[in-house]
Every structure is written in C-alpha cells, then in structure tokens.
Design an enzyme around this catalytic site. Structure first.
Site, PDB file in Angstrom:
ATOM      1  N   GLY A  66       6.518  46.402  17.070  1.00  0.00           N
ATOM      2  CA  GLY A  66       6.920  45.079  16.557  1.00  0.00           C
ATOM      3  C   GLY A  66       7.844  44.098  17.455  1.00  0.00           C
ATOM      4  O   GLY A  66       8.673  44.690  18.186  1.00  0.00           O
ATOM      5  N   GLY A 131       7.196  47.269   9.451  1.00  0.00           N
ATOM      6  CA  GLY A 131       7.098  46.421   8.377  1.00  0.00           C
ATOM      7  C   GLY A 131       5.592  45.768   8.790  1.00  0.00           C
ATOM      8  O   GLY A 131       5.160  45.786   9.825  1.00  0.00           O
ATOM      9  N   TYR A 181       7.197  39.916  -1.868  1.00  0.00           N
ATOM     10  CA  TYR A 181       7.734  40.262  -0.471  1.00  0.00           C
ATOM     11  C   TYR A 181       9.377  40.746  -0.788  1.00  0.00           C
ATOM     12  O   TYR A 181       9.488  41.592  -0.409  1.00  0.00           O
ATOM     13  CB  TYR A 181       7.763  39.011   0.478  1.00  0.00           C
ATOM     14  N   LYS A 185      11.051  44.266  -0.667  1.00  0.00           N
ATOM     15  CA  LYS A 185      12.192  44.451   0.365  1.00  0.00           C
ATOM     16  C   LYS A 185      13.441  45.000  -0.435  1.00  0.00           C
ATOM     17  O   LYS A 185      14.367  45.911   0.016  1.00  0.00           O
ATOM     18  CB  LYS A 185      12.469  43.239   0.963  1.00  0.00           C
TER      19      LYS A 185
END
Length: 277
Positions: A66, A131, A181, A185
């Site tokens: 990523g 993620g 979201y 987290k």
C-alpha cells in the site's frame, strides 16, 4: 448589465464568506490540540539512529504494497536502523533497487494466519499499515481486513516475541463511533492494546496527501478540497504521507512516556518534520 454585476457581486461575497468560515474552522482545528512532543524535537536523530542500530534489532512490515507501507519501507531501508527487515504479505513484491536486496519476504494467507505463525516470530518491532476500504472490499471484507487480519497479526507478533507494535490508524478512530470506518479503527486499537505489548504506538493521521495508485474517490475529493489550505493549515484536516512514515520511524527510536501512546495528527506532523539526517 447592472443585474449581472449585482449577481456576480453577491456570488463573490458568498464565496469570500464561505472561504472565511473554512479558514476559521481550519485555524481552530490547527491550534486546538497541542502536539506535546516539544521535548522530542531536541533529540539528536543521528545519535538516536546510531544507538538503535547498535542494538541489532529486526522488524516486520505489514501492508508494504500500500501507499503508506511502501513509503514506510523506503524510510526504514534508507535510515538503515534494522539488521533484518521482513515483509509479511499475501504476495511477493518486486524491487529493483540494490538497497532492497536483503529484504526477507514471507507470503501468507491472511485467512489462515495461524498456519503462518513462524513468519511473525523473532522480530523486535512490528509495523502495521494493513487496510482496505468498504468501497473496495464491502462491509464484511473491510471489517475482516482492518480488524480481523490486523488483530490476528498483532496476536501472532506478540506470541512471537515482538516488544513493539506500531499501528497506522485514522484521525477520529473511536470504537463507539456511529461511523463504521472509525468504529472498526477504534475497536482494533483497543483490542491490540489489550494484548499487552511492551510498547504500543498508534498513529492517527488525517487525510493523507498522496497521489494513490489505488482509486479512492472520496479521499481524492477530500485531497482536492483541502489541498489549497494545506500549506496554511498543515495539520487541521490533512497531512503529507511522508510526514507519517518519518514519524513512525523516528518515534521507534524514542523512549515512550507510557506503554501505550496515541499520536494524533498534529503530533505526527511535528515528529515527521524531524530531519532523518
């Protein structure tokens, strides 16, 4: 003509009013949370790096494919503070630069991580930038990656002897949030804290200023809106991705004030400004 001028004048006035409101909000956000890391900035990073290097430590990186993980790996390699660097991911990554030739790569199946426990053994420090998004993976897929995969990796790292775990999270993360979201987290932050690492560092950056290879329309729009203000209010709602990775590596070198630390966006930015050399 007079009507047109009048309409244009009102439109200009409205735009100026909106800009003033946005600037006021950003100014408030910029100055509402102190970084509380002034003492750290006095540290000599070169000395810290050399002292850390002599300890002959190893690390692993999750999510190196990523944007954040890729740049984090680059920062780690360039600063040369670890004697061994291991990438743990679902596929082999290719690197042309000579500096990457000694990397160890462990390819795992995240659905069967227990079968790959050996990949997590023998590391001193773990970095997690793993993620996805709900748009890309769907609700269940997002929860599985950002919570289940991350938590299981942390569990295996702890069992494998890792003393430190550094997690890239998000601004506003809160396990009690009404937004999926931020809730996910926040929940994974709390679940990893319960594992009891000797040192657990959570980084909560705001919107990352980076041109992603992966398409994320919402983040792209946010970057376009915030970009004109980022130079005046660099930590209010956004942060350069380079500052995040520099902060993660620099923070590894520092002695924490407590076992668990959460670095909010402004603290990340201030620490990320520290020159590596």
């Amino acid at each position: 003509m007079k009507l047109l001028e009048s309409n244009l004048g009102r439109a200009a006035g409205f735009i100026a009013f909106v800009i003033a409101i946005i600037a006021s909000v950003l100014h408030y956000l910029e100055n509402s949370s102190p970084a509380n890391i002034t003492f750290r900035m006095a540290e000599d990073m070169n000395t810290l790096e050399e002292n850390f290097r002599q300890q002959n430590r190893s690390c692993f990186v999750l999510g190196a494919s990523g944007e954040t993980g890729r740049l984090l790996l680059k920062e780690i390699v360039e600063r040369n503070i670890f004697s061994k660097i291991t990438l743990i991911g679902r596929r082999q990554l290719n690197f042309e630069e000579k500096a990457y030739e000694n990397l160890v790569q462990e390819v795992v199946d995240f659905e069967k991580l227990d079968d790959y426990a050996a990949a997590f053994q023998g590391h001193d420090v773990g970095y997690c930038c793993l993620g996805t998004t709900k748009a890309k993976a769907g609700t269940e897929g997002f929860i599985r990656v950002d919570h289940d995969y991350v938590l299981k990796s942390a569990e295996l790292a702890k069992a494998g002897g890792s003393a430190q775990f550094h997690l890239e999270s998000s601004k506003g993360a809160d396990k009690n949030s009404g937004f999926l979201y931020l809730k996910v987290k926040g929940q994974v932050e709390a679940d990893i804290e319960a594992l009891g690492f000797e040192r657990y560092s959570v980084y909560r950056p705001a919107v990352l200023m980076v041109d992603r290879k992966e398409s994320r329309p919402t983040e792209w729009l946010a970057r376009k809106v915030l970009s004109p203000f980022s130079s005046m209010f660099p930590t209010a709602m956004s942060i350069p991705i380079q500052a995040v990775v520099r902060a993660m590596v620099s923070n590894t070198l520092l002695q924490p004030q407590q076992k668990t630390e959460i670095l909010e966006n402004k603290a990340i930015y201030e620490l990320g400004k520290t020159p590596a050399k």
